[in-house]
Design a protein around this motif. Structure first.
Motif, mmCIF file in Angstrom:
data_model
loop_
_atom_site.group_PDB
_atom_site.id
_atom_site.type_symbol
_atom_site.label_atom_id
_atom_site.label_comp_id
_atom_site.label_asym_id
_atom_site.label_seq_id
_atom_site.Cartn_x
_atom_site.Cartn_y
_atom_site.Cartn_z
ATOM 1 N N ILE A 260 21.729 50.873 30.560
ATOM 2 C CA ILE A 260 23.100 50.633 30.097
ATOM 3 C C ILE A 260 23.114 49.493 29.091
ATOM 4 O O ILE A 260 22.509 48.439 29.323
ATOM 5 N N ARG A 261 23.806 49.696 27.986
ATOM 6 C CA ARG A 261 23.913 48.644 26.969
ATOM 7 C C ARG A 261 24.918 47.593 27.423
ATOM 8 O O ARG A 261 26.066 47.901 27.746
ATOM 9 N N VAL A 262 24.465 46.343 27.443
ATOM 10 C CA VAL A 262 25.262 45.236 27.960
ATOM 11 C C VAL A 262 25.367 44.147 26.908
ATOM 12 O O VAL A 262 24.423 43.903 26.149
ATOM 13 N N ALA A 263 26.525 43.497 26.855
ATOM 14 C CA ALA A 263 26.728 42.364 25.953
ATOM 15 C C ALA A 263 27.606 41.339 26.657
ATOM 16 O O ALA A 263 27.989 41.513 27.817
ATOM 17 N N TYR A 264 27.931 40.258 25.941
ATOM 18 C CA TYR A 264 28.844 39.248 26.466
ATOM 19 C C TYR A 264 30.290 39.677 26.252
ATOM 20 O O TYR A 264 30.603 40.417 25.306
ATOM 21 N N ASP A 265 31.180 39.184 27.114
ATOM 22 C CA ASP A 265 32.606 39.328 26.845
ATOM 23 C C ASP A 265 32.990 38.338 25.747
ATOM 24 O O ASP A 265 32.166 37.564 25.268
ATOM 25 N N GLU A 266 34.251 38.355 25.346
ATOM 26 C CA GLU A 266 34.663 37.531 24.207
ATOM 27 C C GLU A 266 34.544 36.035 24.488
ATOM 28 O O GLU A 266 34.377 35.236 23.568
ATOM 29 N N LYS A 267 34.584 35.639 25.758
ATOM 30 C CA LYS A 267 34.427 34.227 26.107
ATOM 31 C C LYS A 267 32.971 33.856 26.369
ATOM 32 O O LYS A 267 32.668 32.700 26.651
ATOM 33 N N GLU A 268 32.085 34.839 26.280
ATOM 34 C CA GLU A 268 30.652 34.649 26.542
ATOM 35 C C GLU A 268 30.400 34.077 27.939
ATOM 36 O O GLU A 268 29.599 33.175 28.124
ATOM 37 N N GLN A 269 31.098 34.665 28.926
ATOM 38 C CA GLN A 269 30.963 34.206 30.302
ATOM 39 C C GLN A 269 30.684 35.338 31.274
ATOM 40 O O GLN A 269 30.459 35.080 32.453
ATOM 41 N N ALA A 270 30.675 36.585 30.798
ATOM 42 C CA ALA A 270 30.489 37.720 31.691
ATOM 43 C C ALA A 270 29.766 38.848 30.966
ATOM 44 O O ALA A 270 29.767 38.923 29.732
ATOM 45 N N ALA A 271 29.139 39.719 31.760
ATOM 46 C CA ALA A 271 28.442 40.885 31.209
ATOM 47 C C ALA A 271 29.419 42.033 31.024
ATOM 48 O O ALA A 271 30.166 42.383 31.939
ATOM 49 N N VAL A 272 29.412 42.634 29.840
ATOM 50 C CA VAL A 272 30.312 43.734 29.481
ATOM 51 C C VAL A 272 29.494 44.981 29.166
ATOM 52 O O VAL A 272 28.442 44.902 28.525
ATOM 53 N N ILE A 273 29.962 46.131 29.633
ATOM 54 C CA ILE A 273 29.328 47.404 29.288
ATOM 55 C C ILE A 273 29.939 47.899 27.983
ATOM 56 O O ILE A 273 31.140 48.176 27.902
#
Length: 478
Positions: A260-273
């Motif tokens: 699964i491709r994962v990145a940061y949320d906009e606050k760079e505090q959580a993993a987002v799919i």
């Protein structure tokens, strides 16, 4: 993220348990009856099926509950928790006899640590076309939660001796019970009559999909010598964001392992799919503000004064009022059908997030270096508005830096990134600055000294905060 709340030993344990079980009163809904029955009887096949479908919704003891803790709490951790057992535990009493855990009175019987993944992770599980994919994603959430709770246990599972720990502290074993929730509902403060305590209840209405896990960590530590003490929560407020970041880093690793491709949320505090569109995340993040008003009106229609009735009766009225409103709006539709109708209305059709993404392998050195760069950047941003920063902030940013690169080394990776920060410093206003350690003035003489880090050009000072006696004996050079 991870949040926490205390629950008092003087509370009504039944009402605390109702909150954790989403205020279920009476028999479970038909779709949950078979599952609940299987858990109560502990039929192995049923439990295994629940696990692999990612819908093991009943309360569960810590998977490897230490025997010393189980004995101190009066539970059999091989059997599913019973309501009456939980009611007693939430009041600081043994589950079997109702006696106190120890001779020392507990004001606080436990702490509710709640782990919540990003909305995109929930939607990926809820709307996956393949049930096996949904189960894999939810089990990734469970493993991240478990890893975080073990970290919490390691850090605050110290039995303090004497007033405020004046006689030192010993490491020990702790225990918790977990409750898996899949829906976000408004949380309402409900008072037990006009003079009683106030409790939190989740309104039983059609909410939004939101996987989260409540972990009720009991305020009890059993040392190797058999001493029973309370959790060392003195620095919990300062560390809880670090625990949450570590959980996110573990979750990101688990999701990447699934392709699964994962990145940061906009606050760079959580993993987002990344495969879940932002408009879907926003559409399923609503909140309801009319619940309490509807419940009061429902009570008035029965000739009842909302302020006078007990918290348990209020919970019943909330359920009845919500059921009436839901029937009028959605008929007999389940939450899952309501959500699919909403997705269809917005034109969103989802299939899978398992795209067999190829994640470039990084060496341990590369991972730590990238996490350091992330942490140093965010620390520099904090120094734009503050001349002094708590040392705990280093660990928070270090843990968040690992969300993007992996946390294969576990908690030790956080330590390694912090060491890099202490050794290398940060770039601030176009100039490289080192970090100099110094003690902050204590407001309360009983408080443990706290390390703060001001920036200063020139020679830096590397400092390992350590624990307890090591921390107190540290000196700062002139």
């Amino acid at each position: 993220m991870i949040t926490f709340r205390k629950f008092a030993a003087a509370s009504d344990g039944k009402l605390v348990r109702m909150y954790f079980t989403e205020a279920r009163l009476g028999p479970p809904p038909p779709e949950q009856a078979t599952e609940a029955l299987g858990q109560q009887q502990l039929e192995p096949g049923s439990r295994l099926t629940s696990y692999y479908t990612g819908r093991d919704a009943g309360p569960a003891w810590r998977a490897d509950m230490p025997l010393s803790v189980a004995r101190a709490l009066g539970i059999n951790s091989h059997h599913a928790p019973k309501d009456e057992e939980l009611d007693r535990l939430f009041e600081g009493k043994r589950a079997d006899t109702g006696e106190a855990w120890s001779k020392h009175k507990r004001e606080i019987s436990g702490y509710d640590f709640t782990f919540s993944p990003h909305k995109s992770v929930t939607l990926a599980a809820e709307f996956a076309q393949d049930p096996a994919e949904a189960a894999a994603i939810r089990n990734a959430i469970y493993r991240a939660n478990d890893a975080a709770m073990r970290y919490v246990a390691r850090e605050i599972g110290w039995a303090r001796r004497g007033r405020a720990g004046k006689s030192g502290a010993d490491p020990g074993a702790v225990g918790w019970v977990s409750f898996k929730h899949y829906i976000a509902r408004p949380t309402l403060p409900v008072q037990d009559g006009r003079e009683g305590a106030t409790y939190l209840l989740e309104a039983p209405i059609a909410g939004d999909p939101h996987d989260h896990i409540h972990n009720a960590l009991f305020n009890l530590v059993v040392t190797g010598e058999g001493h029973i003490g309370s959790l060392d929560t003195q620095r919990l407020h300062a560390r809880v964001h670090e625990f949450g970041a570590f959980a996110q880093a573990v979750l990101a690793d688990e999701l990447r392992a699934l392709g699964i491709r994962v990145a940061y949320d906009e606050k760079e505090q959580a993993a987002v799919i990344l495969a879940i569109p932002q408009f879907a995340n926003e559409a399923f993040s609503k909140s309801t503000h009319q619940v309490l008003r509807n419940a009061k009106a429902f009570a008035a229609g029965q000739g009842l004064d909302w302020d006078d009735i007990s918290a348990e009766k209020k919970a019943e009225i909330l359920r009845e009022a919500a059921a009436a409103a839901r029937l009028a709006k959605h008929g007999e539709k389940t939450d899952h059908k309501i959500w699919r109708d909403q997705a269809e209305a917005m034109g969103w059709e989802h299939s899978t997030v398992m795209e067999d993404a190829r994640i470039a392998a990084l060496s341990n050195e590369e991972r730590i270096e990238r996490a350091y760069a992330f942490a140093a950047k965010h620390l520099a941003e904090e120094f734009h508005t503050a001349a002094v920063i708590d040392h705990d902030r280093l660990r928070i940013h270090a843990a968040r830096g690992l969300i993007g690169v992996g946390v294969a080394g576990g908690v030790k990776d956080i330590d390694r990134v912090v060491e890099q920060i202490e050794r290398k410093g940060v770039d601030l206003h176009g100039e490289h600055v080192d970090l100099v350690a110094a003690w902050a003035k204590r407001e309360n003489p009983e408080d443990e000294p706290r390390l703060r880090i001001p920036t200063q050009s020139g020679r830096g000072f590397r400092f390992d905060p350590g624990r307890r006696s090591d921390l107190k004996s540290a000196t700062i050079p002139n």
